[in-house]
Design a protein around this motif. Sequence first.
Motif: not given
Length: 361
Positions: A232-238, A259-266, A309-315
């Motif tokens: 349903n969408v043309d572009r996406m934000l994870v 991104h490691p989180y995107t890979r884990g989500l899939f 949340l961590p101060p840097g990357c949230p993941f």
Amino acid sequence: MVDMRPPPLPDRGDPLIDVRGLTVDLPTQRGLARAVREVSFTLARGEALGLVGESGCGKSLTAMALMGLLPEGARTGGSVRFGGTELLGQPDDALARLRGRRIAMVFQEPMTALNPVHTIGAQVAEPMRRHLGLPRAEARERAVALLDRVGIPQASRRFGAYPHQFSGGQRQRITIAMALACGPEVLIADEPTTALDVTVQRQILDLIAELVDERGMGLVLISHDLGVIAQNVDRMLVMYGGSVVESGPTAEVFAHRAHPYTRGLFAARPQWLEDREDGDAGSNGTGARGAARSRLPTIAGTVPDIADLPPGCPFAGRCAFTLPECDAGLPAPVAVGPGHQARCIRLNDVAAAAAVQKDTA
């Protein structure tokens, strides 16, 4: 099974929304906590943008910031421009004139979005009377036509019925009619098919897509369902931890998860063995149905509270690639493909590990 193939990209029109470095701080018992961190994106006329991620990642808060509906005590930073006008910092009365008229929202749960003590006809007609100044008779006529357009049977006769007299799918159709009453330029749909069965879900999503195309609106579709996003969408934000960790054209992100989180989500989504593209379960859902996997992969650890949340990357900390440098600051977006970006300082290592995993599989 849901067809996971992304749709083709349409031609983009003039930009409607331009978000730059949006932050949202929420009051907690431990002080202000940053719930949305440096979110940036644009939305063009006729374009559909998807926000995907697990619960609590900041999807709905981002949408609420666009609508000026953030919780009391919330503080915002950055910029949200709509049609060239800055929305952050606008007084409530200015935002009230905008909401429903030029930007409208379909909320996640129709029973809380609809007032149980008012008829559905009155609720659909109200925005037209309030924003367009239509007399009662004309507003009623247009409301009946709109209810008919979204598929409410015998709309004229049921104009005076109450929300509890409709099914869940019909109530969601009524909230769509309310959102479209004044012909908005942007439609935000926040999990519009929650708790609906698969058939009704498909009908609602098809209806939204048809109306968006018919009226040339920009669409922001919020979902945790990758199949819904794919179709349903043309572009996406994870999103994760209030940040956009990966963004790009839907087909590009589905084909090349960076991104490691995107890979884990899939990897964590249910699927069938023949649908798998690679070892981390990044399929597009187009293969033949086979045997289901006995156990789904999971992401290590738990989602931290926004105040922790961590101060840097949230993941960082949940990611197998975490280094001390990951806590130094929020990583800058890195280009990984045409219009495709990811926030990670170890993208090359992630890609190399994924290639090895694919070869092993």
